[in-house]
Design a protein around this motif. Structure first.
Motif, PDB file in Angstrom:
ATOM      1  N   ALA A 118       2.160   1.708  -3.585  1.00 16.40           N
ATOM      2  CA  ALA A 118       1.075   2.145  -4.467  1.00 16.40           C
ATOM      3  C   ALA A 118       0.769   3.619  -4.266  1.00 16.40           C
ATOM      4  O   ALA A 118       0.625   4.373  -5.240  1.00 16.40           O
ATOM      5  CB  ALA A 118      -0.169   1.294  -4.210  1.00 16.40           C
ATOM      6  N   ARG A 119       0.675   4.050  -3.015  1.00 13.41           N
ATOM      7  CA  ARG A 119       0.363   5.460  -2.738  1.00 13.41           C
ATOM      8  C   ARG A 119       1.461   6.378  -3.250  1.00 13.41           C
ATOM      9  O   ARG A 119       1.188   7.440  -3.819  1.00 13.41           O
ATOM     10  CB  ARG A 119       0.145   5.661  -1.240  1.00 13.41           C
ATOM     11  CG  ARG A 119      -1.233   5.239  -0.763  1.00 13.41           C
ATOM     12  CD  ARG A 119      -1.525   5.788   0.615  1.00 13.41           C
ATOM     13  NE  ARG A 119      -0.641   5.228   1.627  1.00 13.41           N
ATOM     14  CZ  ARG A 119      -0.923   4.136   2.328  1.00 13.41           C
ATOM     15  NH1 ARG A 119      -2.066   3.487   2.118  1.00 13.41           N
ATOM     16  NH2 ARG A 119      -0.090   3.683   3.239  1.00 13.41           N
ATOM     17  N   GLU A 135      -3.127  -5.150  -6.460  1.00 15.22           N
ATOM     18  CA  GLU A 135      -4.432  -5.020  -5.797  1.00 15.22           C
ATOM     19  C   GLU A 135      -4.589  -3.639  -5.177  1.00 15.22           C
ATOM     20  O   GLU A 135      -5.672  -3.036  -5.232  1.00 15.22           O
ATOM     21  CB  GLU A 135      -4.580  -6.081  -4.714  1.00 15.22           C
ATOM     22  CG  GLU A 135      -4.908  -7.463  -5.218  1.00 15.22           C
ATOM     23  CD  GLU A 135      -5.182  -8.411  -4.075  1.00 15.22           C
ATOM     24  OE1 GLU A 135      -6.328  -8.886  -3.982  1.00 15.22           O
ATOM     25  OE2 GLU A 135      -4.269  -8.677  -3.273  1.00 15.22           O
ATOM     26  N   ARG A 136      -3.530  -3.152  -4.558  1.00 16.29           N
ATOM     27  CA  ARG A 136      -3.594  -1.823  -3.934  1.00 16.29           C
ATOM     28  C   ARG A 136      -3.755  -0.729  -4.995  1.00 16.29           C
ATOM     29  O   ARG A 136      -4.477   0.240  -4.783  1.00 16.29           O
ATOM     30  CB  ARG A 136      -2.352  -1.562  -3.087  1.00 16.29           C
ATOM     31  CG  ARG A 136      -2.104  -2.569  -1.974  1.00 16.29           C
ATOM     32  CD  ARG A 136      -3.301  -2.733  -1.044  1.00 16.29           C
ATOM     33  NE  ARG A 136      -3.052  -3.659   0.030  1.00 16.29           N
ATOM     34  CZ  ARG A 136      -3.278  -4.971  -0.021  1.00 16.29           C
ATOM     35  NH1 ARG A 136      -3.763  -5.519  -1.145  1.00 16.29           N
ATOM     36  NH2 ARG A 136      -3.037  -5.746   1.016  1.00 16.29           N
ATOM     37  N   ALA A 140       0.828  -1.209   0.000  1.00 18.67           N
ATOM     38  CA  ALA A 140       0.000   0.000   0.000  1.00 18.67           C
ATOM     39  C   ALA A 140       0.862   1.259   0.000  1.00 18.67           C
ATOM     40  O   ALA A 140       0.532   2.250  -0.665  1.00 18.67           O
ATOM     41  CB  ALA A 140      -0.932   0.005   1.213  1.00 18.67           C
ATOM     42  N   GLY A 195      -7.324  -0.922  -6.152  1.00 19.99           N
ATOM     43  CA  GLY A 195      -8.195  -0.426  -5.107  1.00 19.99           C
ATOM     44  C   GLY A 195      -8.217   1.084  -5.008  1.00 19.99           C
ATOM     45  O   GLY A 195      -9.197   1.672  -4.531  1.00 19.99           O
ATOM     46  N   ALA A 196      -7.126   1.716  -5.472  1.00 16.83           N
ATOM     47  CA  ALA A 196      -7.045   3.177  -5.471  1.00 16.83           C
ATOM     48  C   ALA A 196      -7.604   3.777  -6.759  1.00 16.83           C
ATOM     49  O   ALA A 196      -7.510   4.988  -6.966  1.00 16.83           O
ATOM     50  CB  ALA A 196      -5.599   3.617  -5.276  1.00 16.83           C
TER      51      ALA A 196
END
Length: 207
Positions: free
Chosen positions: A45-46, A69-70, A42, A73-74
């Protein structure tokens, strides 16, 4: 230490890697990642999205697909391809339906891919017993000029394995090193020896 993490940190050869992740693939998400409150995918990804990362994206050491997935999801909708040495881990990623393509390959060698990626990401691959800095030129070769890159590097091996010098030698711009926690609070119960481990997210663009 958790048995899986103990084995992973002792990897010395590609054969070791294949053996460890063959045994770990089925329980990786529900056991290790959930039990250790694995935050690193995560974080990567961020950082990638905050830096304006765009696709298509190549996920280095994709594993079971936690980083992809992250991203999904974003709200990231561009194509994501993944590469990993373990076919068993890639099969776990494949069934999630989040990748355009998945390729089994050793990132310590030139990758059998067409390149031209607008983004390169990686979570948990550059760490103890895994992939060293000599893989970075092979990784960067897959990116087009100006591509955004976000790679996690375990803080415990960053200087010891020479990642600092390797990054300095690459044709890249705007290098930032963002220190993050690898695990959340759940790790204190499962593996107190590594619950406070940190990573550096190397964030840069290909020059």
């Amino acid at each position: 230490m958790s048995e899986g993490l103990d084995s992973a940190y002792s990897i010395a050869t590609p054969a070791d890697c294949l053996r460890v992740y063959r045994a770990w693939a089925e329980s990786y998400d529900g056991g290790f990642a959930a039990g250790m409150d694995y935050l690193l995918p995560a974080h990567v990804a961020r950082a990638f999205l905050a830096a304006g990362g765009a696709g298509p994206v190549l996920d280095i050491g994709a594993g079971t697909g936690l980083l992809a997935e992250r991203l999904r999801g974003a709200g990231f909708s561009a194509p994501i391809d993944g590469v990993d040495l373990s076919p068993e881990m890639l099969e776990r990623a494949r069934v999630k339906g989040i990748y355009r393509s998945l390729v089994q390959a050793d990132v310590m060698q030139p990758l059998p891919l067409a390149g031209g990626y607008g983004g390169i990401v990686s979570s948990g691959t550059f760490t103890h017993g895994h992939v060293g800095p000599s893989a970075l030129p092979h990784v960067l070769a897959q990116a087009r000029r100006g591509a955004q890159v976000a790679l996690s590097i375990n803080a415990g091996v960053f200087a010891a394995m020479g990642f600092d010098a390797a990054l300095a030698a690459l044709p890249i711009t705007g290098l930032q090193l963002i220190e993050v926690e690898i695990y959340g609070q759940g790790a204190a119960l499962m593996d107190p020896a590594h619950a406070s481990d940190r990573a550096l997210i190397a964030l840069f663009r290909k020059g």
